[in-house]
Every structure is written in C-alpha cells, then in structure tokens.
Design an enzyme around this catalytic site. Structure first.
Site, PDB file in Angstrom:
ATOM      1  N   ASP A  32     -39.317 -20.694 -17.636  1.00 45.32           N
ATOM      2  CA  ASP A  32     -38.541 -20.207 -16.493  1.00 45.32           C
ATOM      3  C   ASP A  32     -39.412 -20.026 -15.243  1.00 45.32           C
ATOM      4  O   ASP A  32     -39.393 -18.948 -14.608  1.00 45.32           O
ATOM      5  CB  ASP A  32     -37.890 -18.846 -16.832  1.00 45.32           C
ATOM      6  CG  ASP A  32     -37.121 -18.853 -18.145  1.00 45.32           C
ATOM      7  OD1 ASP A  32     -36.507 -19.877 -18.461  1.00 45.32           O
ATOM      8  OD2 ASP A  32     -37.134 -17.816 -18.829  1.00 45.32           O
ATOM      9  N   GLU A 242     -26.674 -20.952 -15.823  1.00 41.75           N
ATOM     10  CA  GLU A 242     -27.723 -19.957 -15.555  1.00 41.75           C
ATOM     11  C   GLU A 242     -28.773 -20.586 -14.641  1.00 41.75           C
ATOM     12  O   GLU A 242     -28.633 -21.735 -14.214  1.00 41.75           O
ATOM     13  CB  GLU A 242     -28.367 -19.483 -16.865  1.00 41.75           C
ATOM     14  CG  GLU A 242     -29.079 -20.581 -17.641  1.00 41.75           C
ATOM     15  CD  GLU A 242     -29.557 -20.150 -19.023  1.00 41.75           C
ATOM     16  OE1 GLU A 242     -29.284 -19.019 -19.454  1.00 41.75           O
ATOM     17  OE2 GLU A 242     -30.204 -20.972 -19.691  1.00 41.75           O
TER      18      GLU A 242
HETATM   19  O1  FUB Z   1     -35.986 -17.309 -20.975  1.00 40.53           O
HETATM   20  C1  FUB Z   1     -34.790 -16.675 -21.355  1.00 40.53           C
HETATM   21  C2  FUB Z   1     -33.623 -17.366 -20.765  1.00 40.53           C
HETATM   22  O2  FUB Z   1     -33.601 -18.728 -21.179  1.00 40.53           O
HETATM   23  C3  FUB Z   1     -33.638 -17.477 -19.262  1.00 40.53           C
HETATM   24  O3  FUB Z   1     -33.341 -16.284 -18.607  1.00 40.53           O
HETATM   25  C4  FUB Z   1     -32.673 -18.578 -19.086  1.00 40.53           C
HETATM   26  O4  FUB Z   1     -32.615 -19.107 -17.807  1.00 40.53           O
HETATM   27  C5  FUB Z   1     -33.149 -19.550 -20.125  1.00 40.53           C
HETATM   28  O5  FUB Z   1     -34.236 -20.324 -19.684  1.00 40.53           O
END
Ligand code: FUB
Length: 343
Positions: A32, A242
């Site tokens: 991320d 997301e």
């Molecule tokens: O790393 C945990 C979660 O997985 C992140 O917040 C999302 O965007 C995905 O990459």
C-alpha cells in the site's frame, strides 16, 4: 475469473520472471505505498505486512498489521533508506488492530501521518499523527479524526494549498456498513448487494487548518461512466473498491483506485477535487496477490506508479512488497496501461 487466476503464485512456475520492476524493500514486507516528495526526496509510507497466522478471509483478517516504517530515496533506482519505526498501535490510544494503508502530508513545517485502524469496538476509523520530520516518529492524536470511518486515507494538497482526504473501502473496509450514515454492525459483509444500482463511492472531506480534523462532513465522490451515469454495483471491472488516490496532471484531477475483486487499478478524471470524475481506463493490470494498491507521484520531471505485489513471499497475498515503475501519459493525457509482468 481474474480473482481465481491471480490469487496466488503457481509454485511450479516462476510467475515473477517477467516482472517489470523488482521489490524496493526486502528487509520487511511492505504494501500500500503512498509516495510523496518531501525535502527533495521521495518518501514512501507503506503498510508493514507480517504473518500473524490469521486465516485468509473476505474480511481481510489476515492483514493484521500493527506498526509502520517509512522509507526514502534520493532517486528512483537508488538506495532505499529505512527509518526507525514511525508508529505502533501500542501508541495509539483509540486503536486496537489492523493498521492498514496509510498516507502522509506536509503543512507549515509539520508532517502529518494518516492511518486507518480498528477502534476498540472493531470499527475502522482514521487517525492522524504529527512529526517535525517526514520519517517520523509520529505522535498520534488521542482520538481518531472526528466523523472519519472506513479506511485507506489519501490526502491530496491542491496547488492553492488546500488539502483534502479521500477515503473508504468496501468488504473488510466496512464502507457498506455506513450506507445509512450510521455504522450498521449487521450490514452486508461485502457491498450494497444491488448490482443494478449505483455502487458505493469513495468519500472526500476538506482538511481544516490544523490538518488533524475534517473541515466538513465527508461527501461522496461520484464516479461516472461515459454516459454520465454513476457506475453500478455489478460493474466489478470499474466500480470503486478501495485505495483511492488523487493527483493532478495538466490542470485535471485524476482519481485512481482499486477495483478489489477484479484486481485492477483504474482511474477517472474530473475538473476539481470533488469531482464528478469520469471513468477513463486501467492503469495497472492485476498483480500476483489478491490486493492491488498504489500511489502516483511526480519527481524530477517524470511520473511514477508505486504499487505492490507478492514477489518476496512467492505469492502470499498478505505478505507483499512495494515496487515502483514509470507512469506515462499519451498526448491526450490518458494514462498508458501498465502490465506488471510484461518483460
Ligand atoms: O493492506 C490492507 C488493505 O489491503 C489495504 O488497506 C487495502 O487497500 C488493501 O491493499
């Protein structure tokens, strides 16, 4: 189904052989990546993956991260510096677990670090922390940002100096549980479960002058199709899941995000930070590993895509590593799609 074909690496083949870039960090797992240029260097603010032995599920319980490390580099391809731990869940009074994708911002001599975590009731909130240095360590505020919820904060500062936070994520990120405006613990585990109706949208809130709180109630960020209609819940190849990120190129605002279960990083363009944004196409094809999460930054006249895959762990979805590659636009400002294994 892309989900099935990209979930794990096939141990009988070296599926990373064609990788267009190599892991930036080998000392720890990292994911991320939010990249920014501070003090003339690129600083990268990733999640710090580790193996907590949690079962893999759609709620993301296997992403059990508990602290953050920050990295910097003077040049892309040059040495990567790791700094001492920037923040741990133990120093965040309101947080209990799952320190997910963070971001950072600078204003008036201070550096601000933003991170999602579950509170003591298990509800995702977004926290702010402050430091005099871009690498931290950061001192967390005693409470999460008021009116914050869900996860994946990304703070964009416009050329007029105003900063905005984009945030939200469905499934384990809980955005769907806020559909009524209040948290519904019995709400869907995935999305609105209405494929023919508009999909859930990322949120935006203007930051106030302290950079520690919102200056307004969060609003929806509209993502439209080519006919000006909101993308539908069933449009899994294009709808928001997301990892929202905002950057500005040639006066236009580019909102990029992950489509989650179809594993794409795609983008939409708008005329101002609030949108609406119109869907344009794919930036990054699926990486090996379930999640895809990125940031886009300009450095010394070139644009870069920071992203992750699972090369260091040989394909374990929750044990990821950050990578970077150059990002290019065509003459019309369209981003040229990147295949992470095209070599
Ligand atoms: O790393 C945990 C979660 O997985 C992140 O917040 C999302 O965007 C995905 O990459």
């Amino acid at each position: 189904n892309v989900a099935d074909s990209t979930a794990t690496a096939d141990s009988t083949k070296n599926e990373f052989a064609g990788a267009i870039s190599q892991p930036l960090i080998n000392s720890r797992y990292s994911a991320d990546p939010s990249a920014h240029v501070f003090e003339g260097k690129i600083f990268v603010y990733p999640s710090h993956d580790y193996d907590a032995g949690m079962p893999e599920n759609d709620n993301g319980d296997h992403f059990a991260m508990k602290d953050y490390y920050v990295y910097s580099m003077d040049s892309v391809g040059g040495k990567v510096t790791e700094y001492p731990m920037a923040l741990t869940v133990e120093d965040v009074p309101w947080a209990s677990k799952q320190m997910w994708a963070p971001d950072a911002a600078y204003k008036n001599g201070k550096y601000y670090f933003y991170f999602p975590a579950r509170d003591k009731e298990g509800i995702f909130r977004i926290g702010a922390a402050v430091s005099d240095k871009p690498q931290g360590p950061f001192k967390a505020q005693p409470q999460p940002i008021k009116n914050s919820f869900s996860m994946d904060p990304a703070v964009f500062t416009d050329t007029d100096g105003q900063s905005y936070m984009y945030f939200g994520g469905i499934w384990g990120g809980q955005l769907q549980k806020w559909a009524s405006g209040k948290f519904d613990p019995k709400g869907s585990a995935t999305d609105l479960e209405q494929d023919d109706k508009p999909a859930l949208l990322p949120k935006i809130a203007k930051m106030d002058g302290t950079m520690l709180e919102f200056a307004e109630e969060p609003k929806d960020v509209q993502i439209l199709d080519e006919k000006g209609q909101l993308l539908k819940g069933g449009d899994h190849d294009r709808r928001f899941f997301e990892a929202a990120w905002l950057h500005k190129y040639n006066g236009k605002y580019y909102l990029s995000y992950s489509t989650g279960d179809t594993h794409l990083i795609c983008y939409a363009i708008g005329d101002n930070p609030y949108g609406p944004f119109t869907y344009q196409g794919v930036i990054l094809k699926p990486v090996i590993g379930w999640t895809s999460h990125h940031s886009i930054v300009e450095f010394k006249g070139k644009w870069y895509l920071f992203y992750h895959d699972t090369q260091v762990s040989g394909g374990k979805t929750h044990l990821r590593n950050v990578k970077v590659t150059e990002l290019k636009y065509d003459a019309d400002g369209k981003i040229i799609t990147i295949d992470p294994y095209a070599n």
